[in-house]
Motif scaffolding. Structure first.
Motif, PDB file in Angstrom:
ATOM      1  N   LYS A  54      -4.887 -10.101  -4.431  1.00 45.82           N
ATOM      2  CA  LYS A  54      -4.691  -9.019  -3.456  1.00 45.82           C
ATOM      3  C   LYS A  54      -4.158  -7.770  -4.135  1.00 45.82           C
TER       4      LYS A  54
ATOM      5  N   ASP B  65       0.448  -0.102  12.063  1.00 43.11           N
ATOM      6  CA  ASP B  65      -0.895   0.176  11.568  1.00 43.11           C
ATOM      7  C   ASP B  65      -0.814   0.848  10.199  1.00 43.11           C
ATOM      8  N   CYS B  66      -1.678   0.419   9.307  1.00 42.22           N
ATOM      9  CA  CYS B  66      -1.745   1.027   7.974  1.00 42.22           C
ATOM     10  C   CYS B  66      -2.570   2.311   8.058  1.00 42.22           C
TER      11      CYS B  66
ATOM     12  N   LEU C 239      -5.775   3.258  -1.387  1.00 43.76           N
ATOM     13  CA  LEU C 239      -5.366   1.894  -1.708  1.00 43.76           C
ATOM     14  C   LEU C 239      -5.796   1.509  -3.117  1.00 43.76           C
TER      15      LEU C 239
ATOM     16  N   CYS D 132       1.529   3.558   2.234  1.00 41.80           N
ATOM     17  CA  CYS D 132       2.348   3.710   3.443  1.00 41.80           C
ATOM     18  C   CYS D 132       3.263   2.516   3.660  1.00 41.80           C
TER      19      CYS D 132
ATOM     20  N   CYS E 236       0.858  -1.181   0.000  1.00 41.00           N
ATOM     21  CA  CYS E 236       0.000   0.000   0.000  1.00 41.00           C
ATOM     22  C   CYS E 236       0.896   1.233   0.000  1.00 41.00           C
TER      23      CYS E 236
ATOM     24  N   ARG F  68      -3.286   0.523  -6.302  1.00 44.35           N
ATOM     25  CA  ARG F  68      -3.312  -0.773  -6.965  1.00 44.35           C
ATOM     26  C   ARG F  68      -3.652  -0.666  -8.453  1.00 44.35           C
TER      27      ARG F  68
ATOM     28  N   CYS G 151      -3.496   4.090   5.335  1.00 43.53           N
ATOM     29  CA  CYS G 151      -4.062   4.361   4.015  1.00 43.53           C
ATOM     30  C   CYS G 151      -5.581   4.218   4.036  1.00 43.53           C
TER      31      CYS G 151
ATOM     32  N   LEU H 202       0.318  -2.277   5.088  1.00 43.45           N
ATOM     33  CA  LEU H 202      -0.913  -3.048   5.013  1.00 43.45           C
ATOM     34  C   LEU H 202      -0.607  -4.518   5.319  1.00 43.45           C
ATOM     35  N   GLY H 203      -1.300  -5.066   6.327  1.00 40.39           N
ATOM     36  CA  GLY H 203      -1.102  -6.459   6.706  1.00 40.39           C
ATOM     37  C   GLY H 203       0.072  -6.700   7.612  1.00 40.39           C
TER      38      GLY H 203
END
Length: 509
Positions: A507, A363-364, A371, A354, A352, A375, A366, A357-358
């Motif tokens: 994803k 912490d994300c 997002l 920042c 992502c 993508r 975005c 993500l995941g």
């Protein structure tokens, strides 16, 4: 008086002979160059005039016309300085005609008569094997490069005066000799090794599969997870270059003037990593006077695109054709050129904007629109052409603190070369050397599945809605995994591993 000497020029990565015709006639002093010369060629007259005078030879104060034939192809570069000077000295009777006409000349002249190195010597030397010449006269710095070609003597010269003495039999020059095996052994050993990479066992396995079948690969993970570190070590497990591959790679770098000083042959897999601000012409090739781009400079090697979504979308979309065809076709109004571009694409990106993500430890920040915009910078057709999609998680502390080295690049390369040898034996009659090069008809012949494999692939294809291209690439990757396992047939475990390398596609898209 009229004199003719031979030189060479380039169209793409191939060379063609150029006949330098020099005519000295009565009339007011004038120096004209014809035959579609570009700027550097037009300026040759000043360098040639000064070099001849400063080498203690008389320059004719007459009407001089030099024609570069064939006259309908543009000529550029300073390599015509030397043949022009030799043509003038032959036309004035300093050099015997029968001696001057037997050699091919390339070199840039200094004002004091020294001969400087030029670009594109190797392609000319390769083509000159089929021309009616007794040898090549090259600058001393280019002698090793030109001597890579058998059956054609190369005479290195450092100055115009030395060359005139050779052509008038006042001195003798020995042809330059080069030991190709020694050039391969002189290649600097890579100080990078997979043994330095802690953890990431599943990513290293994916890199091994990619290297074994020459498959394209995308790594997705947070900052600091080791994506760039892994990519830079991938060339250490690729199969070693054979001489024909090294020669083809060196030709492209010779055209661009990118050969390292003192190095005549690129005997290792090249690693190109352009910045994400690169233009379309810089990546694919082109320009007013077309030149190879990064995809061609990575020929027989690896092209690494870090921060993949940061590249301009129109630039990335231009990768489609070379990824499919292994070459780049550049068409202009005056000409159309084809450059080889058979490379492995390895790309890296954050999940992502920042990057977290995941990630369980961060912490994300975005938002969903951020997002989605991130993508959509990568199109589905481009991702379709990348065989393996791998998630690269953050390395835990216990792996970073592990004092035991991981498996070395040497051990991994041995398995890769064994798998490539199996592929070579299977595909040799088709003119292919890696599974990634197989077409649909080859896949039907060499990637047959048993009943369990057919059932599994049918279920996955229907569930994920895979495209025909993705379907074919899964089979090619499964064939490579079977080759690494030294299996004759693709079994269900091989197919399952190939399928899980596409799970991240959903994803990313």
């Amino acid at each position: 008086m009229l004199a003719r000497v031979l030189s060479g020029a380039l169209v793409g990565i191939d060379a063609y002979p150029v006949e330098v015709e020099v005519d000295i006639a009565q009339g007011l002093p004038q120096f004209a160059t014809v035959g579609l010369p570009e700027g550097a060629v037009k300026e040759s007259k000043d360098r040639v005039k000064s070099a001849i005078k400063n080498s203690s030879y008389d320059f004719p104060n007459r009407r001089i016309t030099i024609n570069l034939a064939p006259a309908d192809i543009r000529k550029d570069g300073a390599a015509f300085d030397l043949p022009m000077a030799i043509g003038l000295l032959t036309a004035t009777g300093v050099i015997p005609v029968e001696r001057a006409e037997r050699y091919l000349y390339m070199g840039e002249l200094s004002l004091d008569g020294r001969i400087k190195p030029v670009r594109g010597v190797l392609p000319v030397a390769v083509a000159a094997r089929h021309w009616d010449v007794d040898g090549l006269i090259l600058p001393t710095e280019n002698a090793r490069e030109g001597s890579l070609v058998d059956h054609l003597p190369v005479f290195p010269v450092a100055s115009l005066g030395e060359l005139v003495d050779f052509l008038t039999d006042n001195i003798s020059l020995d042809p330059h000799q080069v030991d190709v095996d020694a050039l391969f052994s002189e290649t600097v050993a890579d100080d990078l090794d997979f043994a330095e990479v802690r953890g990431q066992a599943h990513v290293k396995r994916a890199l091994e599969v990619a290297a074994a079948g020459s498959h394209n690969l995308l790594m997705v993970g947070p900052p600091g997870s080791g994506k760039t570190m892994l990519a830079r070590r991938l060339p250490t497990i690729l199969p070693r270059l054979v001489f024909e591959e090294a020669l083809e790679t060196t030709k492209i770098h010779s055209i661009m003037g990118l050969l390292p000083p003192g190095q005549a042959l690129l005997a290792h897999r090249v690693f190109r990593s352009p910045h994400h601000t690169i233009s379309d012409a810089g990546l694919i090739g082109g320009g007013t006077h077309p030149r190879p781009g990064e995809v061609s400079l990575a020929h027989n090697g690896l092209l690494f695109l870090d921060e993949l979504p940061e590249f301009k979308k129109n630039v990335l979309e231009m990768l489609r054709q070379p990824l499919e065809d292994g070459q780049v076709c550049i068409s202009r109004a005056a000409q159309s050129l084809t450059y080889p571009a058979n490379f492995m694409l390895v790309a890296a990106m954050n999940p992502c904007p920042c990057g977290f993500l995941g990630d369980p430890q961060h912490d994300c920040s975005c938002t969903l629109p951020m997002l989605q915009r991130y993508r959509t910078r990568l199109s589905g057709p481009l991702l379709d052409r990348i065989d393996l999609h791998v998630e690269v998680p953050r390395v835990p502390h216990r792996d970073l603190a592990d004092p035991i080295d991981a498996e070395s690049s040497t051990a991994i390369r041995a398995r890769v070369e064994t798998a490539r040898q199996r592929q070579g034996e299977r595909l040799a009659s088709l003119g292919l050397h890696a599974n990634n090069q197989m077409q649909a008809r080859h896949i039907r012949k060499f990637c047959q599945l048993n009943a369990e494999g057919e059932t599994l692939l049918e279920m996955v294809t229907d569930k994920l809605g895979l495209s025909a291209r993705t379907f074919s690439r899964i089979l090619k990757v499964a064939r490579t995994i079977a080759d690494l396992a030294e299996a004759e047939q693709i079994l269900q475990p091989h197919l399952a591993e190939a399928i899980q390398y596409r799970g991240l596609e959903q994803k990313v898209c």
